[in-house]
Design an enzyme around this catalytic site. Structure first.
Site, PDB file in Angstrom:
ATOM      1  N   TYR A   1       7.994 -88.807  28.655  1.00  9.22           N
ATOM      2  CA  TYR A   1       9.436 -88.312  28.677  1.00  9.22           C
ATOM      3  C   TYR A   1      10.024 -87.807  27.251  1.00  9.22           C
ATOM      4  O   TYR A   1      11.027 -87.055  27.238  1.00  9.22           O
ATOM      5  CB  TYR A   1      10.373 -89.586  28.947  1.00  9.22           C
ATOM      6  CG  TYR A   1      10.531 -89.922  30.427  1.00  9.22           C
ATOM      7  CD1 TYR A   1      11.454 -89.211  31.319  1.00  9.22           C
ATOM      8  CD2 TYR A   1       9.495 -90.750  30.951  1.00  9.22           C
ATOM      9  CE1 TYR A   1      11.383 -89.586  32.430  1.00  9.22           C
ATOM     10  CE2 TYR A   1       9.553 -91.016  32.562  1.00  9.22           C
ATOM     11  CZ  TYR A   1      10.304 -90.325  33.151  1.00  9.22           C
ATOM     12  OH  TYR A   1      10.402 -90.408  34.571  1.00  9.22           O
TER      13      TYR A   1
ATOM     14  N   GLU B   1      10.337 -96.818  37.398  1.00 12.26           N
ATOM     15  CA  GLU B   1       8.920 -96.792  37.496  1.00 12.26           C
ATOM     16  C   GLU B   1       8.131 -97.953  36.977  1.00 12.26           C
ATOM     17  O   GLU B   1       7.257 -98.372  37.468  1.00 12.26           O
ATOM     18  CB  GLU B   1       8.448 -95.309  36.818  1.00 12.26           C
ATOM     19  CG  GLU B   1       8.978 -94.193  37.471  1.00 12.26           C
ATOM     20  CD  GLU B   1       9.035 -93.010  36.474  1.00 12.26           C
ATOM     21  OE1 GLU B   1       8.611 -93.154  35.390  1.00 12.26           O
ATOM     22  OE2 GLU B   1       9.914 -92.129  36.758  1.00 12.26           O
TER      23      GLU B   1
ATOM     24  N   GLY C   1       4.491 -84.019  60.220  1.00 10.34           N
ATOM     25  CA  GLY C   1       5.320 -85.067  60.098  1.00 10.34           C
ATOM     26  C   GLY C   1       5.124 -86.272  60.947  1.00 10.34           C
ATOM     27  O   GLY C   1       5.883 -87.506  60.677  1.00 10.34           O
TER      28      GLY C   1
ATOM     29  N   VAL D   1      10.948 -86.395  52.304  1.00 16.19           N
ATOM     30  CA  VAL D   1      10.725 -85.053  52.219  1.00 16.19           C
ATOM     31  C   VAL D   1       9.755 -84.967  50.979  1.00 16.19           C
ATOM     32  O   VAL D   1       9.762 -85.753  50.057  1.00 16.19           O
ATOM     33  CB  VAL D   1      12.170 -84.553  51.469  1.00 16.19           C
ATOM     34  CG1 VAL D   1      12.061 -82.946  51.143  1.00 16.19           C
ATOM     35  CG2 VAL D   1      13.400 -84.610  52.484  1.00 16.19           C
TER      36      VAL D   1
END
Length: 378
Positions: A94, A136, A264, A368
């Site tokens: 980060y 996370e 899918g 998605v």
């Protein structure tokens, strides 16, 4: 809480207008300084500019959320955190990202980036970073995963052709170690080393439920990585990340609607497998769209699983022209929860139709992949 919300509010229109230009500059500088990160990011999305647009949308959406907490952002944060965990992203990345992102803001906006503006947007970034780092860390802890060793070597225990251009791979740990637990509907990242020397990761939904002593993915031949996987023989090695994904089957016993199109069908198959083994009396409606019967992956398996349920309805539509479903023809049990997976346009149509028919928004869930995962809603 922002220290200088007025500065962010005043400069947000300029950042929004130049966001894609900023993120384009950011990625170019990041990869030039850290070429090893090319092994983490999807280069197909980079080449098409979709990743830059997605990152730009996410940063702007988070700034809007900070200025107005009613602006939705939690679904985006959850998806990003799960995606990062599947790729083994670590907290120490980060500061690197922040440095290059802020440099790109300065390069694109020029003199408009005063010290006060730079400080305000640096705060926006770090509020976002801290939120993701914490999410996370929690996911790594829940999964018992060391982020420094999240990628493991697995091998193909079984390769099975499912349909035209669709193959299932049953994977087991190469070292004979334990298979991680996961929730029905989750996915894993799979990384392959291509002939050009680049390592390319992609996400694939797990297509069987947990508790089988292995992981299974079902892959349609679309793109370079999927094509490479299709040519793998049994016993071939692959690198696999930890299971991740927030679009999972709820733990209740209410009715379930599984709506899918094309490949899918994979997370739907995982959920259905789990229901058949653990909750065979749970009401289930399975609705699937495909372009032709010979492309219908996992069809026989779905038929077998639903035959063992006490309350199951299966709807299938083949159409070479549109691959769509008539949402009005789908039975909707009271208090049903719907799970969607397929092309984004397909899911948008299905979601809109289900909402129109009275299914509450919070009961319409969807998966998605790619840059579209950063959209807060379809």
């Amino acid at each position: 809480m922002l220290s200088h919300p007025d500065v962010v509010r005043a400069t947000l229109p300029a950042v929004r207008a130049h966001a894609v230009q900023i993120t384009d500059r950011f990625y170019a500088a990041l990869f030039a300084a850290h070429p090893e990160l090319l092994n983490v990011f999807n280069q197909s999305n980079q080449a098409g500019g979709r990743q830059s647009a997605a990152l730009a949308s996410a940063v702007v959406a988070f700034a809007e959320h900070l200025l107005d907490p009613r602006a939705p952002f939690t679904p985006v944060a959850e998806r990003v955190a799960h995606k990062h965990v599947s790729l083994g992203i670590r907290a120490e990345l980060y500061p690197v990202v922040g440095r290059h992102l802020m440099a790109a803001v300065g390069e694109v906006l020029g003199d408009a980036v005063t010290p006060a503006v730079a400080a305000a947007w640096d705060e926006v970034y770090w509020l976002l970073a801290c939120r993701l780092i914490a999410a996370e860390a929690r996911l790594y802890q829940l999964g018992g995963v060391d982020p420094a060793q999240s990628w493991r070597r697995w091998r193909v225990a079984k390769r099975q052709v499912e349909a035209v251009a669709a193959v299932s791979f049953t994977l087991v740990p190469d070292d004979g170690g334990s298979v991680p637990d996961f929730l029905p509907g989750q996915y894993v990242s799979v990384a392959v080393d291509l002939p050009d020397g680049r390592r390319r990761p992609r996400q694939y939904s797990l297509s069987q439920g947990p508790g089988r002593g292995s992981l299974r993915i079902t892959v349609r031949r679309i793109g370079v990585v999927s094509g490479f996987l299709h040519d793998l023989p049994a016993d071939a090695p692959v690198l696999v990340g930890p299971p991740a994904g927030e679009n999972t089957l709820d733990a209740g016993d209410g009715p379930v609607l599984l709506v899918s199109a094309g490949i899918g069908i994979t997370p739907a198959a995982s959920m259905l497998d789990h229901i058949a083994r653990v909750q065979p009396t749970r009401p289930v409606v399975v609705a699937h769209a495909e372009r032709s019967a010979d492309r219908h992956a996992l069809r026989a398996e779905v038929e077998h699983l639903t035959s063992g349920l006490t309350d199951a309805t299966v709807l299938t539509r083949y159409s070479a022209t549109d691959g769509r479903l008539d949402v009005d023809a789908i039975p909707l049990p009271h208090d049903v929860t719907a799970y969607l997976c397929g092309p984004v346009e397909f899911m948008r149509d299905m979601r809109s139709g289900l909402l129109r028919r009275g299914v509450p928004d919070e009961r319409v869930r969807y998966e998605v992949f790619g840059p579209g995962m950063l959209d807060s809603a379809l």
